[in-house]
Design a protein around this motif. Structure first.
Motif, short mmCIF file in Angstrom:
data_model
loop_
_atom_site.label_atom_id
_atom_site.label_comp_id
_atom_site.label_asym_id
_atom_site.label_seq_id
_atom_site.Cartn_x
_atom_site.Cartn_y
_atom_site.Cartn_z
N GLY A 68 0.80 -1.22 0.00
CA GLY A 68 0.00 0.00 0.00
C GLY A 68 0.82 1.26 0.00
N VAL A 69 2.16 1.14 0.05
CA VAL A 69 3.01 2.33 -0.06
C VAL A 69 2.77 2.96 -1.42
N ALA A 359 6.91 21.48 10.39
CA ALA A 359 7.00 20.37 9.46
C ALA A 359 5.94 19.33 9.81
N LEU A 360 5.11 18.97 8.85
CA LEU A 360 4.07 17.98 9.07
C LEU A 360 4.63 16.58 8.86
N ASP A 361 4.21 15.65 9.72
CA ASP A 361 4.59 14.26 9.59
C ASP A 361 3.46 13.41 10.14
N LEU A 362 3.58 12.10 10.00
CA LEU A 362 2.63 11.17 10.58
C LEU A 362 3.36 10.32 11.62
N GLN A 472 4.90 5.59 5.43
CA GLN A 472 4.21 4.45 4.83
C GLN A 472 5.11 3.22 4.77
N LYS A 473 6.37 3.42 4.40
CA LYS A 473 7.30 2.29 4.33
C LYS A 473 7.53 1.67 5.71
N LYS A 478 3.52 -3.89 8.05
CA LYS A 478 2.97 -4.67 9.17
C LYS A 478 1.50 -4.32 9.43
N SER A 479 0.87 -3.57 8.53
CA SER A 479 -0.52 -3.19 8.72
C SER A 479 -1.45 -4.36 8.42
N VAL A 480 -2.67 -4.28 8.95
CA VAL A 480 -3.64 -5.36 8.78
C VAL A 480 -4.95 -4.80 8.25
N ARG A 481 -5.61 -5.62 7.48
CA ARG A 481 -6.89 -5.27 6.87
C ARG A 481 -8.03 -5.79 7.74
N ASN A 482 -9.13 -5.11 7.71
CA ASN A 482 -10.34 -5.58 8.39
C ASN A 482 -10.99 -6.64 7.50
N PRO A 483 -11.07 -7.90 7.96
CA PRO A 483 -11.62 -8.95 7.09
C PRO A 483 -13.11 -8.77 6.79
N ALA A 484 -13.77 -7.86 7.50
CA ALA A 484 -15.20 -7.62 7.24
C ALA A 484 -15.44 -6.63 6.12
#
Length: 547
Positions: A68-69, A359-362, A472-473, A478-484
Protein backbone atom coordinates in the motif's frame (compact mmCIF):
# COMPACT_ATOMS: atom_id res chain seq x y z
CA UNK A 1 -12.38 18.84 2.06
CA UNK A 2 -14.74 20.68 4.32
CA UNK A 3 -14.77 19.05 7.76
CA UNK A 4 -18.15 20.07 9.12
CA UNK A 5 -19.22 17.95 12.07
CA UNK A 6 -22.06 16.05 10.45
CA UNK A 7 -23.13 12.45 10.76
CA UNK A 8 -20.86 11.16 7.99
CA UNK A 9 -17.81 12.95 9.31
CA UNK A 10 -18.47 11.83 12.85
CA UNK A 11 -18.80 8.21 11.84
CA UNK A 12 -15.56 8.45 9.89
CA UNK A 13 -13.61 10.06 12.69
CA UNK A 14 -15.11 8.34 15.70
CA UNK A 15 -13.55 5.30 17.26
CA UNK A 16 -16.81 3.41 16.83
CA UNK A 17 -17.08 4.33 13.16
CA UNK A 18 -13.55 3.08 12.59
CA UNK A 19 -14.51 -0.10 14.42
CA UNK A 20 -17.05 -0.80 11.71
CA UNK A 21 -20.11 -0.64 13.93
CA UNK A 22 -21.82 2.56 12.96
CA UNK A 23 -20.67 2.78 9.37
CA UNK A 24 -21.11 -0.57 7.57
CA UNK A 25 -19.01 -1.26 4.52
CA UNK A 26 -20.28 0.31 1.33
CA UNK A 27 -22.22 -1.82 -1.16
CA UNK A 28 -22.57 -5.02 0.83
CA UNK A 29 -22.86 -3.54 4.29
CA UNK A 30 -26.55 -2.85 4.28
CA UNK A 31 -28.89 -5.50 5.54
CA UNK A 32 -32.00 -7.14 4.26
CA UNK A 33 -34.27 -6.40 7.20
CA UNK A 34 -37.81 -5.86 6.01
CA UNK A 35 -36.95 -5.39 2.36
CA UNK A 36 -37.42 -7.68 -0.62
CA UNK A 37 -34.49 -9.15 -2.49
CA UNK A 38 -31.74 -11.51 -1.39
CA UNK A 39 -28.54 -9.49 -1.51
CA UNK A 40 -26.42 -12.13 0.20
CA UNK A 41 -23.38 -13.53 -1.59
CA UNK A 42 -23.63 -16.88 0.17
CA UNK A 43 -24.54 -19.68 -2.22
CA UNK A 44 -24.34 -17.44 -5.30
CA UNK A 45 -22.20 -17.65 -8.41
CA UNK A 46 -19.66 -14.90 -7.85
CA UNK A 47 -18.68 -12.57 -10.67
CA UNK A 48 -14.88 -12.51 -10.98
CA UNK A 49 -13.11 -9.42 -9.72
CA UNK A 50 -11.94 -7.21 -12.59
CA UNK A 51 -8.47 -8.05 -13.88
CA UNK A 52 -5.82 -5.67 -12.60
CA UNK A 53 -3.71 -4.09 -15.35
CA UNK A 54 -1.56 -1.37 -13.77
CA UNK A 55 -0.76 1.77 -15.73
CA UNK A 56 2.88 1.98 -16.77
CA UNK A 57 3.19 5.70 -16.24
CA UNK A 58 6.03 8.09 -15.40
CA UNK A 59 8.74 6.69 -13.19
CA UNK A 60 8.29 7.87 -9.59
CA UNK A 61 11.08 9.29 -7.46
CA UNK A 62 10.41 6.42 -5.06
CA UNK A 63 8.23 3.43 -5.88
CA UNK A 64 5.10 2.15 -4.24
CA UNK A 65 4.61 -1.49 -3.34
CA UNK A 66 2.02 -4.16 -2.71
CA UNK A 67 1.71 -3.27 0.99
CA UNK A 68 0.00 0.00 0.00
CA UNK A 69 3.01 2.33 -0.06
CA UNK A 70 2.20 4.96 -2.67
CA UNK A 71 4.56 5.97 -5.46
CA UNK A 72 6.26 9.27 -4.61
CA UNK A 73 6.56 12.10 -7.12
CA UNK A 74 8.64 15.12 -6.17
CA UNK A 75 8.11 16.81 -9.52
CA UNK A 76 5.36 16.83 -12.09
CA UNK A 77 5.95 14.66 -15.17
CA UNK A 78 7.46 16.64 -18.03
CA UNK A 79 5.72 14.51 -20.63
CA UNK A 80 2.15 13.34 -20.24
CA UNK A 81 0.54 10.47 -22.12
CA UNK A 82 -2.98 10.11 -23.42
CA UNK A 83 -4.91 7.22 -21.90
CA UNK A 84 -8.17 7.63 -23.82
CA UNK A 85 -7.74 7.44 -27.59
CA UNK A 86 -11.33 6.97 -28.74
CA UNK A 87 -14.36 9.25 -28.44
CA UNK A 88 -16.12 8.96 -25.10
CA UNK A 89 -19.63 10.35 -25.54
CA UNK A 90 -22.20 10.93 -28.25
CA UNK A 91 -23.30 14.45 -27.36
CA UNK A 92 -26.12 13.26 -25.14
CA UNK A 93 -27.03 14.43 -21.66
CA UNK A 94 -25.57 12.44 -18.76
CA UNK A 95 -27.24 13.09 -15.42
CA UNK A 96 -25.13 12.55 -12.31
CA UNK A 97 -25.92 12.72 -8.59
CA UNK A 98 -22.91 13.32 -6.33
CA UNK A 99 -22.22 14.45 -2.79
CA UNK A 100 -20.36 17.71 -2.17
CA UNK A 101 -18.32 19.00 0.77
CA UNK A 102 -17.98 22.55 -0.46
CA UNK A 103 -19.89 25.43 -1.99
CA UNK A 104 -22.13 24.83 -5.02
CA UNK A 105 -20.36 24.98 -8.41
CA UNK A 106 -20.75 27.94 -10.73
CA UNK A 107 -23.33 27.28 -13.46
CA UNK A 108 -21.99 25.50 -16.52
CA UNK A 109 -22.36 28.64 -18.66
CA UNK A 110 -19.99 30.50 -16.32
CA UNK A 111 -17.75 27.56 -15.44
CA UNK A 112 -14.77 27.02 -17.74
CA UNK A 113 -13.77 23.82 -15.90
CA UNK A 114 -17.22 22.29 -16.39
CA UNK A 115 -17.22 23.34 -20.06
CA UNK A 116 -13.80 21.76 -20.62
CA UNK A 117 -14.89 18.50 -18.99
CA UNK A 118 -18.03 18.37 -21.15
CA UNK A 119 -15.98 18.96 -24.28
CA UNK A 120 -13.46 16.27 -23.41
CA UNK A 121 -16.16 13.74 -22.56
CA UNK A 122 -18.38 14.58 -25.51
CA UNK A 123 -21.46 14.73 -23.31
CA UNK A 124 -23.49 17.33 -21.48
CA UNK A 125 -22.95 16.56 -17.80
CA UNK A 126 -26.01 17.57 -15.80
CA UNK A 127 -24.71 17.34 -12.26
CA UNK A 128 -26.97 17.21 -9.21
CA UNK A 129 -24.70 18.34 -6.38
CA UNK A 130 -26.01 17.37 -2.93
CA UNK A 131 -24.43 19.11 0.10
CA UNK A 132 -23.04 16.62 2.59
CA UNK A 133 -25.51 17.39 5.43
CA UNK A 134 -28.43 16.79 3.05
CA UNK A 135 -27.02 13.72 1.32
CA UNK A 136 -28.54 11.03 3.56
CA UNK A 137 -32.06 12.45 3.31
CA UNK A 138 -31.73 13.03 -0.43
CA UNK A 139 -30.65 9.44 -1.01
CA UNK A 140 -33.37 8.04 1.26
CA UNK A 141 -35.99 10.05 -0.65
CA UNK A 142 -34.60 8.93 -4.01
CA UNK A 143 -34.54 5.27 -3.02
CA UNK A 144 -38.10 5.38 -1.69
CA UNK A 145 -39.61 7.38 -4.54
CA UNK A 146 -39.58 5.01 -7.48
CA UNK A 147 -38.80 8.00 -9.71
CA UNK A 148 -36.58 7.84 -12.77
CA UNK A 149 -32.93 7.65 -11.74
CA UNK A 150 -29.94 9.74 -12.81
CA UNK A 151 -27.56 7.95 -15.19
CA UNK A 152 -24.88 7.80 -12.49
CA UNK A 153 -25.38 7.85 -8.72
CA UNK A 154 -22.46 8.21 -6.33
CA UNK A 155 -22.88 6.40 -3.01
CA UNK A 156 -20.64 7.77 -0.28
CA UNK A 157 -19.62 5.82 2.82
CA UNK A 158 -22.69 6.94 4.72
CA UNK A 159 -24.57 3.86 5.94
CA UNK A 160 -27.87 4.07 4.06
CA UNK A 161 -30.56 1.59 5.16
CA UNK A 162 -31.41 -0.96 2.48
CA UNK A 163 -28.99 0.54 -0.03
CA UNK A 164 -27.90 -2.92 -1.19
CA UNK A 165 -31.46 -3.91 -2.06
CA UNK A 166 -31.96 -0.66 -3.93
CA UNK A 167 -28.71 -1.04 -5.85
CA UNK A 168 -29.49 -4.63 -6.79
CA UNK A 169 -33.06 -3.96 -7.95
CA UNK A 170 -32.73 -0.51 -9.53
CA UNK A 171 -29.20 -0.20 -10.92
CA UNK A 172 -27.28 -2.01 -13.63
CA UNK A 173 -25.39 -5.24 -13.08
CA UNK A 174 -21.94 -4.38 -14.43
CA UNK A 175 -20.45 -7.86 -14.12
CA UNK A 176 -20.42 -8.63 -17.84
CA UNK A 177 -18.77 -5.28 -18.61
CA UNK A 178 -16.02 -5.18 -15.97
CA UNK A 179 -15.75 -8.68 -14.47
CA UNK A 180 -12.50 -10.51 -15.22
CA UNK A 181 -10.82 -9.53 -18.49
CA UNK A 182 -13.89 -7.64 -19.72
CA UNK A 183 -12.62 -4.58 -17.81
CA UNK A 184 -9.68 -4.32 -20.21
CA UNK A 185 -11.98 -2.50 -22.63
CA UNK A 186 -11.73 0.35 -20.10
CA UNK A 187 -7.98 0.59 -19.29
CA UNK A 188 -8.31 3.20 -16.56
CA UNK A 189 -10.84 1.06 -14.73
CA UNK A 190 -8.51 -1.92 -15.12
CA UNK A 191 -5.90 0.24 -13.35
CA UNK A 192 -8.05 0.31 -10.19
CA UNK A 193 -6.37 -2.11 -7.75
CA UNK A 194 -8.22 -5.23 -6.66
CA UNK A 195 -8.36 -4.14 -3.02
CA UNK A 196 -10.70 -1.29 -4.02
CA UNK A 197 -13.11 -3.63 -5.81
CA UNK A 198 -13.08 -5.94 -2.80
CA UNK A 199 -13.59 -2.97 -0.48
CA UNK A 200 -16.73 -2.13 -2.43
CA UNK A 201 -17.88 -5.75 -2.51
CA UNK A 202 -20.49 -7.65 -4.49
CA UNK A 203 -24.28 -7.87 -4.14
CA UNK A 204 -25.86 -11.25 -4.76
CA UNK A 205 -22.56 -12.28 -6.28
CA UNK A 206 -22.65 -9.46 -8.86
CA UNK A 207 -20.65 -6.26 -9.40
CA UNK A 208 -22.95 -3.24 -9.26
CA UNK A 209 -20.56 -0.29 -9.10
CA UNK A 210 -17.19 1.26 -9.83
CA UNK A 211 -15.16 1.96 -6.66
CA UNK A 212 -13.65 5.33 -5.81
CA UNK A 213 -10.20 4.22 -4.66
CA UNK A 214 -8.46 5.59 -1.58
CA UNK A 215 -4.95 4.89 -0.23
CA UNK A 216 -4.44 2.01 2.18
CA UNK A 217 -3.80 3.90 5.46
CA UNK A 218 -6.79 4.38 7.75
CA UNK A 219 -7.14 7.21 10.28
CA UNK A 220 -3.62 8.34 11.10
CA UNK A 221 -1.78 10.28 13.77
CA UNK A 222 -0.81 13.68 12.36
CA UNK A 223 2.15 15.15 14.24
CA UNK A 224 4.00 18.44 14.49
CA UNK A 225 7.45 17.10 13.65
CA UNK A 226 9.18 20.41 14.40
CA UNK A 227 7.86 20.42 17.97
CA UNK A 228 8.73 16.77 18.44
CA UNK A 229 12.26 17.20 17.12
CA UNK A 230 12.77 20.20 19.42
CA UNK A 231 11.67 18.05 22.36
CA UNK A 232 13.98 15.20 21.34
CA UNK A 233 11.12 12.77 20.64
CA UNK A 234 12.22 10.02 18.23
CA UNK A 235 10.26 8.95 15.16
CA UNK A 236 10.44 5.31 16.20
CA UNK A 237 9.19 5.26 19.75
CA UNK A 238 8.09 2.87 22.45
CA UNK A 239 4.85 3.16 24.40
CA UNK A 240 6.73 4.83 27.24
CA UNK A 241 8.50 7.25 24.88
CA UNK A 242 5.16 8.15 23.36
CA UNK A 243 3.57 8.88 26.75
CA UNK A 244 6.63 10.80 27.98
CA UNK A 245 6.76 12.74 24.72
CA UNK A 246 3.16 13.87 24.99
CA UNK A 247 3.87 15.12 28.54
CA UNK A 248 6.95 16.96 27.29
CA UNK A 249 4.86 18.77 24.68
CA UNK A 250 2.21 19.90 27.19
CA UNK A 251 2.39 23.24 28.99
CA UNK A 252 1.92 26.99 28.45
CA UNK A 253 -1.53 26.47 26.90
CA UNK A 254 -0.27 23.78 24.56
CA UNK A 255 -1.07 20.09 24.61
CA UNK A 256 0.48 16.97 23.20
CA UNK A 257 -2.77 15.30 22.13
CA UNK A 258 -5.88 16.53 20.32
CA UNK A 259 -8.95 14.30 20.05
CA UNK A 260 -12.08 14.94 18.02
CA UNK A 261 -15.63 15.06 19.26
CA UNK A 262 -17.46 11.90 18.20
CA UNK A 263 -21.04 10.84 17.65
CA UNK A 264 -21.22 8.13 20.31
CA UNK A 265 -18.81 9.62 22.84
CA UNK A 266 -15.90 7.43 21.78
CA UNK A 267 -12.56 8.90 20.78
CA UNK A 268 -11.08 8.67 17.30
CA UNK A 269 -7.61 8.04 18.70
CA UNK A 270 -8.54 4.51 19.73
CA UNK A 271 -7.76 3.16 16.25
CA UNK A 272 -4.17 4.46 16.34
CA UNK A 273 -3.54 3.12 19.84
CA UNK A 274 -5.22 -0.22 19.20
CA UNK A 275 -3.13 -0.71 16.07
CA UNK A 276 0.03 0.37 17.86
CA UNK A 277 -0.50 -2.29 20.51
CA UNK A 278 -1.32 -5.16 18.15
CA UNK A 279 -5.12 -5.31 18.28
CA UNK A 280 -6.92 -6.80 15.25
CA UNK A 281 -8.37 -4.33 12.78
CA UNK A 282 -11.98 -4.36 14.01
CA UNK A 283 -12.42 -8.08 13.40
CA UNK A 284 -10.24 -11.18 13.18
CA UNK A 285 -11.31 -14.18 11.13
CA UNK A 286 -9.22 -17.02 12.46
CA UNK A 287 -10.42 -20.32 11.07
CA UNK A 288 -13.40 -18.54 9.54
CA UNK A 289 -14.73 -17.51 12.95
CA UNK A 290 -15.15 -13.76 13.42
CA UNK A 291 -14.09 -12.20 16.72
CA UNK A 292 -14.22 -8.49 17.50
CA UNK A 293 -11.19 -6.49 18.52
CA UNK A 294 -12.92 -5.08 21.61
CA UNK A 295 -12.62 -8.51 23.26
CA UNK A 296 -8.81 -8.57 23.00
CA UNK A 297 -6.30 -7.61 25.72
CA UNK A 298 -4.52 -5.38 23.20
CA UNK A 299 -7.63 -3.24 22.83
CA UNK A 300 -7.86 -2.87 26.59
CA UNK A 301 -4.19 -1.85 26.66
CA UNK A 302 -4.99 0.86 24.08
CA UNK A 303 -7.68 2.28 26.36
CA UNK A 304 -5.20 2.20 29.24
CA UNK A 305 -2.77 4.33 27.22
CA UNK A 306 -5.54 6.83 26.53
CA UNK A 307 -6.52 6.79 30.19
CA UNK A 308 -2.93 7.68 31.11
CA UNK A 309 -3.01 10.59 28.66
CA UNK A 310 -6.08 11.90 30.49
CA UNK A 311 -4.56 11.32 33.93
CA UNK A 312 -1.43 13.28 33.00
CA UNK A 313 -3.41 16.12 31.42
CA UNK A 314 -1.68 15.82 28.06
CA UNK A 315 -4.90 15.78 26.01
CA UNK A 316 -6.73 18.95 24.99
CA UNK A 317 -9.19 19.52 27.86
CA UNK A 318 -12.31 20.01 25.71
CA UNK A 319 -11.77 16.88 23.61
CA UNK A 320 -15.31 15.60 24.16
CA UNK A 321 -17.03 18.80 23.07
CA UNK A 322 -14.77 20.45 20.49
CA UNK A 323 -15.64 20.20 16.80
CA UNK A 324 -13.29 18.60 14.31
CA UNK A 325 -12.88 21.93 12.51
CA UNK A 326 -11.75 23.68 15.70
CA UNK A 327 -9.41 20.85 16.66
CA UNK A 328 -7.84 20.92 13.21
CA UNK A 329 -7.30 24.65 13.63
CA UNK A 330 -5.60 24.00 16.97
CA UNK A 331 -3.29 21.51 15.29
CA UNK A 332 -2.51 23.75 12.32
CA UNK A 333 -1.65 26.70 14.59
CA UNK A 334 0.47 24.61 16.96
CA UNK A 335 -1.85 24.53 19.99
CA UNK A 336 -1.86 20.72 19.94
CA UNK A 337 1.12 18.73 18.71
CA UNK A 338 -0.72 15.66 17.46
CA UNK A 339 -4.16 14.84 16.14
CA UNK A 340 -5.91 11.83 14.63
CA UNK A 341 -7.46 12.44 11.23
CA UNK A 342 -8.21 10.62 8.00
CA UNK A 343 -5.18 10.01 5.80
CA UNK A 344 -6.79 12.06 3.04
CA UNK A 345 -6.10 15.18 5.11
CA UNK A 346 -2.54 15.07 3.77
CA UNK A 347 -3.34 17.57 1.04
CA UNK A 348 -2.39 20.99 -0.29
CA UNK A 349 -5.37 22.71 1.29
CA UNK A 350 -4.38 21.69 4.80
CA UNK A 351 -0.70 22.36 4.17
CA UNK A 352 -1.66 25.91 3.25
CA UNK A 353 -3.40 26.21 6.63
CA UNK A 354 -0.16 25.20 8.39
CA UNK A 355 1.51 27.88 6.27
CA UNK A 356 5.06 26.81 7.09
CA UNK A 357 4.65 27.03 10.90
CA UNK A 358 6.03 23.52 11.30
CA UNK A 359 7.00 20.37 9.46
CA UNK A 360 4.07 17.98 9.07
CA UNK A 361 4.59 14.26 9.59
CA UNK A 362 2.63 11.17 10.58
CA UNK A 363 3.27 9.30 13.80
CA UNK A 364 4.55 5.74 13.59
CA UNK A 365 2.97 3.03 15.73
CA UNK A 366 4.75 2.66 19.05
CA UNK A 367 4.16 -0.95 20.14
CA UNK A 368 6.64 -3.83 19.64
CA UNK A 369 3.99 -5.94 17.89
CA UNK A 370 2.07 -3.19 16.12
CA UNK A 371 -0.73 -3.97 13.66
CA UNK A 372 -1.53 -0.58 12.09
CA UNK A 373 -5.06 -0.57 10.75
CA UNK A 374 -5.70 -0.31 7.03
CA UNK A 375 -8.66 1.51 5.56
CA UNK A 376 -11.25 -0.02 3.27
CA UNK A 377 -9.43 1.19 0.14
CA UNK A 378 -12.53 3.00 -1.13
CA UNK A 379 -14.37 6.22 -0.38
CA UNK A 380 -17.55 5.09 -2.07
CA UNK A 381 -18.71 3.84 -5.45
CA UNK A 382 -20.69 4.84 -8.54
CA UNK A 383 -23.75 2.96 -9.76
CA UNK A 384 -25.35 3.05 -13.21
CA UNK A 385 -28.95 3.41 -14.29
CA UNK A 386 -30.22 0.30 -16.08
CA UNK A 387 -29.97 0.76 -19.84
CA UNK A 388 -29.06 -0.93 -23.09
CA UNK A 389 -25.49 -2.23 -23.38
CA UNK A 390 -24.41 0.61 -25.66
CA UNK A 391 -25.53 3.20 -23.12
CA UNK A 392 -23.87 1.36 -20.23
CA UNK A 393 -20.61 1.30 -22.18
CA UNK A 394 -20.86 5.05 -22.86
CA UNK A 395 -21.29 5.70 -19.15
CA UNK A 396 -18.39 3.39 -18.38
CA UNK A 397 -16.25 5.42 -20.81
CA UNK A 398 -17.19 8.59 -18.91
CA UNK A 399 -16.12 7.05 -15.59
CA UNK A 400 -13.03 5.55 -17.25
CA UNK A 401 -11.94 8.99 -18.51
CA UNK A 402 -12.33 10.59 -15.09
CA UNK A 403 -10.41 7.67 -13.52
CA UNK A 404 -7.32 8.31 -15.67
CA UNK A 405 -4.08 7.95 -13.69
CA UNK A 406 -1.46 10.50 -12.71
CA UNK A 407 0.80 11.23 -15.67
CA UNK A 408 -1.96 11.46 -18.25
CA UNK A 409 -3.55 14.41 -20.01
CA UNK A 410 -6.95 13.24 -18.80
CA UNK A 411 -5.80 13.26 -15.16
CA UNK A 412 -4.43 16.77 -15.58
CA UNK A 413 -7.71 18.11 -16.93
CA UNK A 414 -9.88 16.28 -14.39
CA UNK A 415 -7.77 17.30 -11.40
CA UNK A 416 -6.34 20.72 -12.30
CA UNK A 417 -8.45 22.08 -15.15
CA UNK A 418 -7.17 23.97 -18.19
CA UNK A 419 -3.55 25.08 -18.31
CA UNK A 420 -3.29 28.86 -18.49
CA UNK A 421 -6.68 29.28 -16.89
CA UNK A 422 -6.86 27.05 -13.82
CA UNK A 423 -3.15 26.35 -13.40
CA UNK A 424 0.31 27.09 -14.65
CA UNK A 425 3.53 25.11 -14.34
CA UNK A 426 6.79 26.15 -12.73
CA UNK A 427 9.84 24.38 -11.30
CA UNK A 428 7.63 22.70 -8.68
CA UNK A 429 5.13 21.58 -11.31
CA UNK A 430 1.47 22.51 -10.98
CA UNK A 431 0.65 25.93 -9.58
CA UNK A 432 -3.06 26.67 -9.34
CA UNK A 433 -4.57 30.06 -10.12
CA UNK A 434 -7.29 32.11 -8.44
CA UNK A 435 -9.78 30.75 -10.97
CA UNK A 436 -8.99 27.21 -9.78
CA UNK A 437 -10.23 28.12 -6.31
CA UNK A 438 -13.62 28.89 -7.90
CA UNK A 439 -13.70 26.04 -10.45
CA UNK A 440 -12.31 22.63 -9.53
CA UNK A 441 -13.21 18.97 -9.08
CA UNK A 442 -14.30 19.52 -5.48
CA UNK A 443 -16.83 22.27 -6.18
CA UNK A 444 -17.97 20.36 -9.28
CA UNK A 445 -17.24 16.92 -7.78
CA UNK A 446 -16.16 15.03 -10.87
CA UNK A 447 -13.73 13.18 -8.59
CA UNK A 448 -16.77 11.40 -7.16
CA UNK A 449 -17.75 10.15 -10.63
CA UNK A 450 -14.35 8.60 -11.29
CA UNK A 451 -11.00 8.88 -9.58
CA UNK A 452 -7.46 7.70 -10.20
CA UNK A 453 -5.53 5.54 -7.74
CA UNK A 454 -3.83 8.10 -5.53
CA UNK A 455 -0.13 8.95 -5.67
CA UNK A 456 2.00 11.06 -3.34
CA UNK A 457 2.46 14.37 -5.11
CA UNK A 458 2.37 17.61 -3.11
CA UNK A 459 3.76 20.41 -5.30
CA UNK A 460 5.82 22.83 -3.25
CA UNK A 461 5.87 20.45 -0.28
CA UNK A 462 8.27 17.73 -1.33
CA UNK A 463 9.59 17.45 2.23
CA UNK A 464 6.14 16.46 3.49
CA UNK A 465 5.62 14.02 0.63
CA UNK A 466 8.96 12.34 1.44
CA UNK A 467 8.13 12.19 5.15
CA UNK A 468 4.76 10.57 4.43
CA UNK A 469 6.39 8.08 2.06
CA UNK A 470 8.91 7.11 4.74
CA UNK A 471 6.07 6.73 7.22
CA UNK A 472 4.21 4.45 4.83
CA UNK A 473 7.30 2.29 4.33
CA UNK A 474 7.71 1.98 8.10
CA UNK A 475 4.06 1.33 8.89
CA UNK A 476 2.22 -0.38 6.05
CA UNK A 477 4.24 -3.62 5.74
CA UNK A 478 2.97 -4.67 9.17
CA UNK A 479 -0.52 -3.19 8.72
CA UNK A 480 -3.64 -5.36 8.78
CA UNK A 481 -6.89 -5.27 6.87
CA UNK A 482 -10.34 -5.58 8.39
CA UNK A 483 -11.62 -8.95 7.09
CA UNK A 484 -15.20 -7.62 7.24
CA UNK A 485 -14.57 -4.99 4.57
CA UNK A 486 -16.83 -5.64 1.60
CA UNK A 487 -19.03 -8.04 3.58
CA UNK A 488 -22.51 -7.55 4.95
CA UNK A 489 -24.39 -8.18 8.16
CA UNK A 490 -28.09 -7.40 8.39
CA UNK A 491 -27.79 -7.16 12.18
CA UNK A 492 -25.00 -4.64 11.86
CA UNK A 493 -27.07 -2.60 9.44
CA UNK A 494 -30.11 -2.56 11.72
CA UNK A 495 -28.37 -2.33 15.10
CA UNK A 496 -25.09 -0.63 14.25
CA UNK A 497 -25.94 2.61 16.03
CA UNK A 498 -26.95 0.78 19.21
CA UNK A 499 -23.83 -1.38 19.18
CA UNK A 500 -21.66 1.64 18.51
CA UNK A 501 -23.24 3.51 21.39
CA UNK A 502 -22.33 0.69 23.77
CA UNK A 503 -18.69 0.72 22.70
CA UNK A 504 -18.38 4.49 22.49
CA UNK A 505 -19.86 5.07 25.92
CA UNK A 506 -17.62 2.38 27.38
CA UNK A 507 -14.45 3.83 25.86
CA UNK A 508 -15.27 7.29 27.15
CA UNK A 509 -16.19 6.12 30.65
CA UNK A 510 -12.96 4.20 31.08
CA UNK A 511 -10.67 6.69 29.35
CA UNK A 512 -11.93 9.56 31.48
CA UNK A 513 -11.93 7.58 34.72
CA UNK A 514 -15.68 7.44 35.20
CA UNK A 515 -15.42 3.67 35.44
CA UNK A 516 -12.47 1.39 36.28
CA UNK A 517 -10.78 -0.61 33.48
CA UNK A 518 -12.32 -3.77 34.96
CA UNK A 519 -15.73 -2.51 33.80
CA UNK A 520 -14.78 -3.18 30.19
CA UNK A 521 -15.76 -6.86 30.46
CA UNK A 522 -19.32 -5.72 31.17
CA UNK A 523 -19.27 -3.47 28.10
CA UNK A 524 -18.18 -6.39 25.92
CA UNK A 525 -20.87 -8.64 27.43
CA UNK A 526 -23.54 -5.99 26.80
CA UNK A 527 -22.35 -5.59 23.20
CA UNK A 528 -22.50 -9.34 22.60
CA UNK A 529 -26.02 -9.63 23.97
CA UNK A 530 -27.25 -6.60 22.03
CA UNK A 531 -26.33 -8.23 18.70
CA UNK A 532 -22.56 -8.35 18.47
CA UNK A 533 -22.42 -12.14 18.45
CA UNK A 534 -25.05 -12.25 15.72
CA UNK A 535 -23.02 -9.83 13.61
CA UNK A 536 -20.01 -12.12 14.00
CA UNK A 537 -21.99 -15.13 12.79
CA UNK A 538 -23.36 -13.27 9.77
CA UNK A 539 -19.95 -11.95 8.77
CA UNK A 540 -18.46 -15.44 9.03
CA UNK A 541 -21.10 -16.78 6.64
CA UNK A 542 -20.48 -13.99 4.12
CA UNK A 543 -16.72 -14.36 4.44
CA UNK A 544 -16.93 -18.07 3.61
CA UNK A 545 -19.03 -17.30 0.54
CA UNK A 546 -16.49 -14.79 -0.77
CA UNK A 547 -13.44 -17.05 -0.62
Amino acid sequence: MNHRIDRRSLLRLAGVGALGLAAPSFLTACGTGGSSGDVSNAGKNLAPWPSYVPFSGPAPDAPGDVTGVQPLYLKYPEKLVQSVNNPVGDGSDVTVLVVSYGAPPKPVGENQYWQAINKALGVNLKVIVVPDPEYGQKMATLMASGEDLPDLIMFSNLALPHAAEFVQSRTADLSEFVGGDAVKEFPNLANIPTYAWKGMGRIGGKIHGIPLERPMPANSLFVNRSAMDAAGIPKDWTTEQYLDGMKELTGDNKWGVGWFKTLFGGLGGITYHAGSLGAPNTWSADGGKFSHTIATPEFEQAMEVMRKLVETGTHYPDSLTISSTDMQSHFYNGTVASMNDGFGSVNLSNLSKINGRFALDLGRPYGPKATPWQGAGVFGYVTFKKAESARIKLLLRVVDYLSAPFGTTEYELANYGVEGKHFTKDANGIKTTDLYSQENNSLLPTKYIGTAPAVLYLPGHGDVAKAVHEWQKASLPKSVRNPAVGLRSSTEASKGAQLGQIIGDGITAITFGRKPPSAWKDVVAQWRQAGGDQVAEELAKEHAANQ
